[in-house]
Design an enzyme around this catalytic site. Structure first.
Site, PDB file in Angstrom:
ATOM      1  N   VAL A   7       0.831  -1.205   0.000  1.00 61.31           N
ATOM      2  CA  VAL A   7       0.000   0.000   0.000  1.00 61.31           C
ATOM      3  C   VAL A   7       0.865   1.254   0.000  1.00 61.31           C
ATOM      4  O   VAL A   7       0.654   2.181  -0.788  1.00 61.31           O
ATOM      5  CB  VAL A   7      -0.952   0.011   1.219  1.00 61.31           C
ATOM      6  CG1 VAL A   7      -1.780   1.280   1.246  1.00 61.31           C
ATOM      7  CG2 VAL A   7      -1.849  -1.226   1.198  1.00 61.31           C
ATOM      8  N   LYS A  21      -7.071  -1.243  10.845  1.00 61.48           N
ATOM      9  CA  LYS A  21      -8.333  -1.608  11.508  1.00 61.48           C
ATOM     10  C   LYS A  21      -8.114  -2.139  12.917  1.00 61.48           C
ATOM     11  O   LYS A  21      -8.911  -1.895  13.811  1.00 61.48           O
ATOM     12  CB  LYS A  21      -9.103  -2.627  10.682  1.00 61.48           C
ATOM     13  CG  LYS A  21      -8.304  -3.871  10.364  1.00 61.48           C
ATOM     14  CD  LYS A  21      -8.977  -4.745   9.334  1.00 61.48           C
ATOM     15  CE  LYS A  21      -8.097  -5.943   9.009  1.00 61.48           C
ATOM     16  NZ  LYS A  21      -6.872  -5.579   8.260  1.00 61.48           N
ATOM     17  N   GLU A  80     -10.434   5.749   5.991  1.00 56.95           N
ATOM     18  CA  GLU A  80     -11.293   5.114   4.981  1.00 56.95           C
ATOM     19  C   GLU A  80     -10.799   3.731   4.602  1.00 56.95           C
ATOM     20  O   GLU A  80     -11.593   2.808   4.372  1.00 56.95           O
ATOM     21  CB  GLU A  80     -11.372   6.001   3.732  1.00 56.95           C
ATOM     22  CG  GLU A  80     -12.377   5.559   2.700  1.00 56.95           C
ATOM     23  CD  GLU A  80     -13.796   5.564   3.249  1.00 56.95           C
ATOM     24  OE1 GLU A  80     -14.241   4.481   3.665  1.00 56.95           O
ATOM     25  OE2 GLU A  80     -14.436   6.625   3.278  1.00 56.95           O
ATOM     26  N   VAL A  97     -11.628  -0.102   6.573  1.00 56.42           N
ATOM     27  CA  VAL A  97     -12.793  -0.982   6.414  1.00 56.42           C
ATOM     28  C   VAL A  97     -13.135  -1.102   4.932  1.00 56.42           C
ATOM     29  O   VAL A  97     -13.356  -0.103   4.264  1.00 56.42           O
ATOM     30  CB  VAL A  97     -14.017  -0.426   7.174  1.00 56.42           C
ATOM     31  CG1 VAL A  97     -15.224  -1.336   6.984  1.00 56.42           C
ATOM     32  CG2 VAL A  97     -13.704  -0.262   8.655  1.00 56.42           C
ATOM     33  N   GLY A 123      -2.348 -15.939  -3.325  1.00 55.38           N
ATOM     34  CA  GLY A 123      -2.030 -14.785  -2.490  1.00 55.38           C
ATOM     35  C   GLY A 123      -3.255 -14.117  -1.886  1.00 55.38           C
ATOM     36  O   GLY A 123      -3.165 -13.026  -1.326  1.00 55.38           O
ATOM     37  N   LYS A 139     -13.416  -4.886  11.561  1.00 49.67           N
ATOM     38  CA  LYS A 139     -14.045  -3.893  10.680  1.00 49.67           C
ATOM     39  C   LYS A 139     -15.461  -3.589  11.163  1.00 49.67           C
ATOM     40  O   LYS A 139     -15.899  -2.440  11.175  1.00 49.67           O
ATOM     41  CB  LYS A 139     -14.047  -4.402   9.242  1.00 49.67           C
ATOM     42  CG  LYS A 139     -12.631  -4.548   8.680  1.00 49.67           C
ATOM     43  CD  LYS A 139     -12.615  -5.370   7.396  1.00 49.67           C
ATOM     44  CE  LYS A 139     -11.195  -5.567   6.886  1.00 49.67           C
ATOM     45  NZ  LYS A 139     -11.129  -6.594   5.819  1.00 49.67           N
ATOM     46  N   GLY A 177      -5.974  -5.014  -1.598  1.00 50.10           N
ATOM     47  CA  GLY A 177      -5.107  -4.773  -2.738  1.00 50.10           C
ATOM     48  C   GLY A 177      -4.399  -3.452  -2.568  1.00 50.10           C
ATOM     49  O   GLY A 177      -4.971  -2.486  -2.064  1.00 50.10           O
TER      50      GLY A 177
END
Lengths: 439, 439
Positions: free
Chosen positions: A15, A107, A131, A134, A189, A207, A304
Site C-alpha cells: 500500500v 483496523k 477510509e 474498512v 495470495g 471492521k 489490494g
C-alpha cells in the site's frame, strides 16, 4: 496557491509503495484538484534499501515510525505499519499529540484504541481519517460519517473479508471443498499462510466494530462480537442453500434491537436474488439501512495495494482541501466525548430465520420427532426438505429445515434436544438467514 | 459551540417539507455531530398557507426564491424549486454572488449552467453542493468529487431513472407490456402524467452529464448525449435477453475512448450474474471504473422525499462542519477554470456487443442472407438463435443475433442492408450490450 501539504509515510509495503508512486506520478493533477501540492517529505520502513520500484532518494528517511511522527516536518502522518500496538499505536498517538493530521489503514489499531485516539485528535483539532481500514476501496466511512448525518441507522452489514468470499464463491461455482479452496486462495495470495485471522472471522469483526460505532454512536466494542468462521461450511450446505434460493456469505452484521446492539460475524444465507448475493470473489460489499435515506449498498475491492492506496489518498486529499484546523468532522461520526456506552444484545435473543441441516438414521418416526422438537420450542417452519445423502451410508438421510423468524435461544434448545436423540448422525449444521430490507 | 448555521430553504414540496421536518426533529443530534446547531431561518414556497405537516410559523417567510436569496440573513441557501431557468437559476446565482453556500437538488440547472455556477462559487469561496441532483440518496457526487481524487476514471454508468427501471422490472417479472407497466407506474406515482422526460431518457441524460464532468474533468455537455428511451422495448426483447443470460436496463454511460468521450443513454443488456443486473424496481445504481480504486458500485434509492432530503441534509452538514471559507473542494471535482473542453466521441465509432432481433419471412435463404450481411460488415457473431414467432403469422420467424465487440457503424450498415431485403417483417430491434468490468 497555498503551501504544499507535507506528508510523512510510515510503512512502505504494497500500500505504501503504491501511495508514493501515485502521489509522485499525479503531482500536477492532485495540485489542481486540491488547490495545493501534496508532497511526501518523510518516510520510514523496515528496510531502507529494498527495491520497491519507487524513488525515495529525495525524501527524508527516518529509522522508526515513532521518530518520524515526533520529528518530521510534516502536516499529515500516514500510518501503514499495521498492528494494534507497538510502533503503529505509538506513532499515531505521538503524531496526534503534536496536532498532526493522521491517515491510517489500520483496523486493528482502531478497533482496539479508536475512541482514545479520536479524543486526542478532537482535542488537538486534528483530523484522523481511516477510509482504508474498512472494506479497502469502498468509501463506507465517508458515507457513514458524512453522507448519513442526521440518519438513524438500524442495521449495517457486509461482506468484508475477501479471502472468505473468494473461498465460498469457488466452493459454490466449482463444487470444491473448503480445504481445496483455501489452498487455492493461498496459492493465489488471497489468503495468508496462517489463514485463521481471516477464515475464523476476526478480520471481519475488527471492521464491524468500527462500523458499529460510526453507525450507532456507541463506544467501540470489538471484544463483544459473536464470532463464527467459515471453516465449518461444507459443499452440502452450499448446495442446499442454492436449492432453497440462497447463497452463503460470511457477513458481519450490526443491528439495533430493543435489548441493545447485536454485533455478529457468521456464515449467513442471503436470498439469491438480493444484490449482495451476487457479490463474488474477493470483492467486498457493505449495506447500511437507515430511516431517512433507506438502504444503501456499496460494492468494490476490499483489499489490494492500489485500492487501499486510493482510499488513503482520498483521506489525504480531504485534508489538503481544508485549511488547517478548519474541519470539525468528528472522527467516529459522533464526537468521541459524546459516544454512548455500548449495550450488547445477547445472541440468545437474536431473531431471524434459520437453516438447519441434520443427518439422521433412516428410521421410522425420525421426521415426527424432529418436527415435535421444533414445535415444543415454538419454532415455525417455512420448509422441510428430506433427501438421500450421497456421502453417508444408505441408512442415513439428510433433513433440511428452514424456519420462519424465531429466537436463537429456541433454535439452540431444539438442536440440543435433537442432539440427545439416538437417530442423529454427526453434528447438526445451523446457518442464520439474513434478509436485506429493500435491495 | 460555534454559532448556529442559518439555513434558508426555497421550495417546500415533498423534499423541502421532509428536510424541514428532519432538521427540526433532530436538532440535538445534528448539533452534536456538526459541532453547531443547524437552524432554518428563512423559507419560501408557492403557497404560504398549505398544510405540509410542518411548523413554519416561527421561520421568516419570503415571497420568492430570489428575494430570499438576496435578503435573508442566512449562511446557506437551499434550492428545491427545480427547473433549469427562472426562479431556481436566478436565486442560486444571487445567493452565490452574495458568497452564500448553496445546496441544490436541481439536475436540470446544473446540466445547463453548472460550470458558470461553479465559477461564481469558487470565486466567492462558497460551496455549491448537489448530492441529491444525481441518483437521489446515493452519495455518488461525494465519491467522485472526494473519494476518487487522484484516480483516472475510464467509465461511469448507471441506472439513474427509477421510473424506467420500475417499468422494465415489471415487464420482466410479470410478462406485461410496456404500456401496461407505464400505466401502473403512473397509478403508483412512480411516473408523471407526462412521462416523456423519464421514459425517453432525458432525465438520465441530465444526471449523466453531471457525472461525466465529475469523472473526466471536462465541460458539461448535456446536449451532446446519444439518447434512446425505453418506449421501443417489447416483452419479446426482455424474454430473448433472459434466454441469453441478460437483463435489460436503461443505462446512462460515459466512457473515455481514444477519439473522445462517449455519453449515451439507451436500453442496455447487462449480464444476468452481474451485480447491477439485480437492481430492481425504482432503485438506482451507479458504477465507477477507475485505474487505482478499480470498480465501485453504489446502489440505493434514486428518488423520494426522504432519500433526497437525506442527501440535501448531508450537504448542509458538510458545510456546518467546516468553518466559513475554509473548504476548497472544487464544485465539479476539478476547479471550474481548469475544466478541459468536452470532445465528443461519435456514436458511429462506439464499440461493443450488440443484440439484434429480426422478424423475417419463413423462406429459404433468409438465414444465409443475414449471415452474409453481417460478414460483409466484418461483424463476428457470438450466437444466433432462430425461433418460431408466436405473435406473427406462421410464415414469420424470429432471428436473434448476438455479436462480439464491433463498431456501431458496422451494425448500422448491416441493419440497413437487411432492411432493404424483402424478407424483413417490421423494424429490426438493436440493443447494445454493456459488460461491467469486475462486478
Amino acid at each position: 496557491m497555498a503551501d504544499a501539504l507535507k506528508v510523512g509515510i510510515a510503512g512502505l509495503g504494497t500500500v505504501g509503495a503504491s501511495l508514493v508512486r501515485i502521489i509522485q506520478n499525479r503531482a500536477n493533477e492532485l495540485a489542481t484538484t486540491c488547490g495545493r501540492a501534496i508532497e511526501i517529505t518523510a518516510v520510514t520502513a523496515r528496510d531502507r534499501t529494498r527495491d520497491r520500484g519507487i524513488d525515495i532518494s529525495r525524501i527524508q528517511w527516518f529509522d522508526t515510525p515513532e521518530q518520524l511522527a515526533r520529528e518530521a516536518d510534516i502536516d499529515v502522518f500516514v500510518e501503514l505499519v499495521g498492528g494494534a500496538e507497538g510502533a503503529a499505536a505509538n506513532s499515531v498517538r505521538a503524531a496526534l499529540e503534536r496536532g498532526l493530521h493522521v491517515v491510517t489503514a489500520n483496523k486493528a489499531l482502531l478497533a482496539a484504541s479508536g475512541v482514545e485516539l479520536a479524543k486526542i485528535a478532537e482535542e488537538k483539532g486534528a483530523l484522523l481519517n481511516f477510509e482504508a481500514a474498512v472494506a479497502g476501496g469502498i468509501p463506507v466511512i465517508k458515507a457513514l460519517r458524512e453522507s448519513l448525518t442526521g440518519n438513524t441507522v438500524s442495521r449495517v452489514y457486509g461482506i468484508m473479508n475477501g479471502t472468505c468470499n473468494y473461498i465460498l464463491t469457488r466452493m459454490e461455482k466449482e463444487g470444491l471443498s473448503f480445504a481445496d479452496c483455501l489452498k487455492e486462495a493461498q496459492r493465489l495470495g488471497y489468503a495468508e499462510a496462517d489463514p485463521a485471522f481471516d477464515i475464523e472471522g476476526n478480520d471481519t469483526a475488527h471492521k464491524l466494530a468500527i462500523l458499529t460505532t460510526l453507525a450507532f454512536g456507541t463506544q467501540i466494542a470489538a471484544d463483544e462480537i459473536y464470532l463464527e468462521g467459515i471453516t465449518n461450511i461444507s459443499i452440502e450446505d452450499i448446495r442446499a442453500a442454492s436449492d432453497l434460493g440462497y447463497r452463503i456469505k460470511l457477513l458481519g452484521v450490526a443491528q439495533r434491537t430493543e435489548s441493545g446492539i447485536e454485533q455478529r460475524v457468521h456464515p449467513t444465507m442471503v436470498p439469491y436474488d438480493s444484490v449482495i448475493a451476487q457479490v463474488d470473489g474477493v470483492t467486498n460489499a457493505v449495506a447500511i439501512e437507515s430511516d431517512i435515506l433507506g438502504e444503501l449498498l456499496m460494492v468494490g475491492p476490499g483489499a489490494g495495494g492500489n485500492a487501499t492506496a486510493s482510499s488513503v489518498l482520498g483521506d489525504i486529499a480531504d485534508i489538503a482541501k481544508s485549511r488547517p484546523g478548519a474541519q470539525r468532522v468528528p472522527v467516529l461520526g459522533t464526537p468521541a466525548a459524546a459516544l454512548a456506552p455500548y449495550k450488547r444484545a445477547q445472541m440468545q435473543s437474536h431473531e431471524g430465520g434459520y437453516f438447519i441441516r441434520l443427518t439422521v438414521a433412516d428410521r421410522t418416526g425420525v421426521f415426527a420427532s424432529i418436527a415435535a422438537r421444533m414445535a415444543e420450542n415454538a419454532i415455525s417452519l417455512e420448509s422441510i426438505v428430506q433427501r438421500a445423502n450421497p456421502d453417508t451410508a444408505e441408512t442415513a438421510k439428510t433433513i433440511i429445515l428452514v424456519t420462519h423468524a424465531t429466537m436463537e435461544d429456541s433454535i439452540r434448545k431444539a438442536v440440543e434436544a435433537i442432539k440427545s436423540e439416538s437417530y442423529l448422525v454427526g453434528e447438526p449444521q445451523v446457518i442464520r438467514i439474513e434478509r436485506p430490507k429493500d435491495l
